[in-house]
Design a protein around this motif. Structure first.
Motif, mmCIF file in Angstrom:
data_model
loop_
_atom_site.group_PDB
_atom_site.id
_atom_site.type_symbol
_atom_site.label_atom_id
_atom_site.label_comp_id
_atom_site.label_asym_id
_atom_site.label_seq_id
_atom_site.Cartn_x
_atom_site.Cartn_y
_atom_site.Cartn_z
ATOM 1 N N UNK A 1 0.727 -1.272 -0.153
ATOM 2 C CA UNK A 1 0.051 0.076 0.054
ATOM 3 C C UNK A 1 0.886 1.257 0.256
ATOM 4 N N UNK A 2 1.890 1.063 0.425
ATOM 5 C CA UNK A 2 2.947 2.410 0.480
ATOM 6 C C UNK A 2 3.144 2.696 -0.799
ATOM 7 N N UNK A 3 3.608 1.873 -1.568
ATOM 8 C CA UNK A 3 3.966 2.322 -3.034
ATOM 9 C C UNK A 3 2.674 2.573 -3.786
ATOM 10 N N UNK A 4 1.689 1.964 -3.750
ATOM 11 C CA UNK A 4 0.460 2.337 -4.139
ATOM 12 C C UNK A 4 -0.056 3.629 -3.807
ATOM 13 N N UNK A 5 0.083 4.272 -2.749
ATOM 14 C CA UNK A 5 -0.089 5.470 -2.189
ATOM 15 C C UNK A 5 0.726 6.413 -2.844
ATOM 16 N N UNK A 6 1.932 5.899 -2.766
ATOM 17 C CA UNK A 6 2.898 7.106 -3.362
ATOM 18 C C UNK A 6 2.695 7.419 -4.881
ATOM 19 N N UNK B 1 -5.421 5.702 1.434
ATOM 20 C CA UNK B 1 -6.803 5.338 1.960
ATOM 21 C C UNK B 1 -6.678 5.327 3.683
ATOM 22 N N UNK B 2 -5.741 6.279 4.008
ATOM 23 C CA UNK B 2 -5.681 6.588 5.525
ATOM 24 C C UNK B 2 -6.358 7.629 5.915
ATOM 25 N N UNK C 1 -13.635 1.524 8.146
ATOM 26 C CA UNK C 1 -13.056 0.275 7.605
ATOM 27 C C UNK C 1 -14.092 -0.382 6.784
ATOM 28 N N UNK D 1 -11.219 1.998 4.371
ATOM 29 C CA UNK D 1 -10.141 2.931 4.968
ATOM 30 C C UNK D 1 -9.640 2.472 6.270
ATOM 31 N N UNK D 2 -8.357 2.694 6.409
ATOM 32 C CA UNK D 2 -7.607 2.622 7.505
ATOM 33 C C UNK D 2 -7.242 3.621 8.333
ATOM 34 N N UNK D 3 -7.851 3.671 9.663
ATOM 35 C CA UNK D 3 -7.534 4.863 10.601
ATOM 36 C C UNK D 3 -6.436 4.892 11.452
ATOM 37 N N UNK D 4 -5.960 5.979 11.398
ATOM 38 C CA UNK D 4 -4.536 6.327 12.243
ATOM 39 C C UNK D 4 -5.339 7.225 13.268
ATOM 40 N N UNK E 1 2.275 11.233 6.686
ATOM 41 C CA UNK E 1 1.923 10.110 6.272
ATOM 42 C C UNK E 1 0.942 10.315 4.905
ATOM 43 N N UNK E 2 0.747 11.678 4.857
ATOM 44 C CA UNK E 2 -0.146 11.986 3.682
ATOM 45 C C UNK E 2 -1.477 11.380 3.880
#
Lengths: 362, 362
Positions: free
Chosen positions: B63-68, B74-75, B100, B104-107, B128-129
DNA sequence: TTGAAAGCGCTAACAC
DNA sequence: GTGTTAGCGCTTTCAA
């Protein structure tokens, strides 16, 4: 065809990147990176220029990109069963505090105790490539456990247990035995145990074991109706079982609950039956949640050292994150503490109390 | 010099990537990507092969690469003041659930109500954008607010307020007025207000306004000692102010607390002074936390519709995330509900109660 | 002390 | 349908 401007291109809504900073002060992005990371190779004059540019641009490093290239993240996933239970809400808060002091950001997931939701939330955390995982409550689902192990992600069990992972928890068996010993010492002979359906299986088991062990040590036995399970989705079942055990002869005079959250519900149920706590029946919880300390509630309980659990949990997790799988598995056991408050007392001298069947029927 | 094997290089601890999957079934990574993303351009046969490879490799997208690459994540960042307060713990849990469901994942960050910690945690979230931000309690610090606005990150205030951001909250003023009306209707004339130092300023203000408004409407006035602030770090101050107001003549016979969390502490303090609730003094809270419903506690309160707050909060946030800053600001106001329970009753007929000065001194 | 360059794992045009 | 390619923003050698 439009021509790209030579000056920093600033489309609307585009965040400045390290390149914008570099361009602004005429250095390369490596230099900016060196400044950001605090590498002390940068000439003071250059550093100042870079810092100024960062300031004016409002540049904020992109943790996503950093995480990608570093192949690790400063994210810690925290999986909790039920944030409704103040014990976990308090523990989560403490862990988040510990983690953020160490510059880690926590991803908190609530599973509701359902293994399938637990697995789904875990997948989300793993896709985010969290650097570590803290399980604060764990369904015990082996699929979830093996997923953690297979993934090789550093993990720590906090206030719960898995053989194959680092953990910190209280001695549940000893704690439950302390609670039971306390009741026996007060003179109780028929003591029930009410456990929590949502609770992780191994902890639930150990607390029951401690209860049974204590009884055995005192030459008592639980009786066949002594083990009651409180399922918050079907409280009427537990209430029915409770009432039966109280109507039998000899009637139970005390209850050991698997946790405070359940104890509060049991207290409510007992008083709903017209019984008074502790006059008619004594009650002990486990966890030491804050509301139990209110004078109105005054729940005798076996308190867990939350602050220490959180601290040790993060420490153990960071250790694992640093050492990888080379370090031996560490299991820390902390001592729980019996807090005697107002929900326990000697059994009624005048024989067992009568359940108010009118109220009990509601 | 060692030679690199031609087959998928699998260093220890290295997670399989999209390239490993592609190599394994002899397709390009785009095809794997197409399968993963559910693009329906892939031939069924190919899809099967890819799926099989994913399965055997235990591939999990990063997900890190995808988000980038997607420039969004999706945070969702959730900033809460105090998870110790069950109202927020419950609300956070509900919001996490809503998020969720929508993938979406919650921080979740706990700020303890300190503006500087709030700013620090916010920085972490922005690095974390996060795709969106939900503020569940907000110090009101303008630096924090302007940071959010400057960053242009979609944000929603839940159960709190900022003019410049979307929000969903209850009508605090009306709620506090309902609480006060209820006490006046019972016959109380001198009514105190105890607010919470940790509470966000604008909500605190509105609840006080509602209290004052209700008094004025009934031809009453608060009195100069009626506004008390409970600071959990210095409870003795509030206790002292409370005692003074109760020792004066005419003595206060009721208290409106700014929230349940504070009401519980006030209840504890009053009973510590030897006063009985509601016989000697009535007490109303605000929020509707679960423990207030325990028969032992039985706190009359103004309940907020938590489920709706969470649902609307996520809905509004996602709307903002979808539309960007083009959509007009939306402020939803939900109606609170007065829950009359056992902490309120008519004032003592036999005149004001006497504070037990022995107990009060402790 | 600074810069150039090679990726991290993925998506999304676009070409074939 | 599938492959090629060009990045996303950053870190991190390695040269200059």
């Amino acid at each position: 065809v439009t021509e790209r401007p030579a000056t920093p291109r600033f489309q609307h809504g585009r965040r400045p990147t390290i390149l914008d900073v570099a361009a602004m002060c005429g250095v390369s992005k490596s230099t900016v990176s060196n400044v950001m990371r605090g590498a002390d190779v940068v000439a003071p004059a250059t550093r100042e220029r870079v810092l100024a540019a960062i300031e004016t641009l409002g540049y904020r490093p992109n943790a996503v990109a950093r995480n990608l290239v570093q192949q690790r993240s400063n994210l810690i996933g925290v999986v909790v069963g039920n944030l409704d239970n103040p014990f976990y809400a308090e523990l989560v808060k403490l862990m988040e505090g510990q983690a953020s002091v160490r510059e880690y950001t926590t991803l908190i997931c609530n599973t509701g105790g359902h293994p399938e939701r637990e697995a789904a939330r875990l997948d989300a955390l793993l896709e985010q490539r969290v650097g570590g995982l803290a399980m604060l409550e764990f369904s015990g689902d082996s699929a979830v456990l093996s997923k953690i192990v297979a993934e090789g992600v550093p993990a720590a069990m906090v206030s719960c247990w898995a053989d194959s992972l680092d953990s910190v928890s209280v001695d549940d068996e000893a704690g439950a035995a302390m609670a039971t010993d306390h009741l026996v010492a007060l003179g109780h002979r028929r003591i029930l145990h009410v456990s929590d359906a949502k609770m992780e299986a191994s902890t639930r088991g150990k607390r029951m074991d401690g209860y049974a062990l204590s009884l055995r040590r005192h030459g008592l036995s639980p009786g066949d109706d002594a083990a009651i399970v409180w399922d918050d989705e079907h409280p009427e079942r537990a209430v029915r079982d409770l009432r039966r055990a109280l109507e039998r002869s000899p009637a139970a005079t005390a209850v050991v609950a698997a946790n405070d959250f359940t104890a509060l519900r049991v207290m409510e149920a007992l008083e709903g039956m017209g019984l008074r706590v502790p006059r008619d029946i004594s009650l002990v919880g486990f966890d030491g949640i804050a509301v139990g300390g209110l004078s109105r509630v005054s729940l005798t309980t076996v308190a867990q050292p939350q602050r220490e659990l959180a601290q040790e949990g993060i420490r153990i997790l960071l250790r694992r994150m640093a050492h990888g799988s080379t370090a031996p598995i560490e299991h820390r056991r902390l001592a729980p503490e019996l807090l005697v408050r107002g929900s326990t007392g000697p059994p009624r001298a005048a024989g067992p109390a009568k359940v108010d069947s009118r109220k009990a029927a509601e």
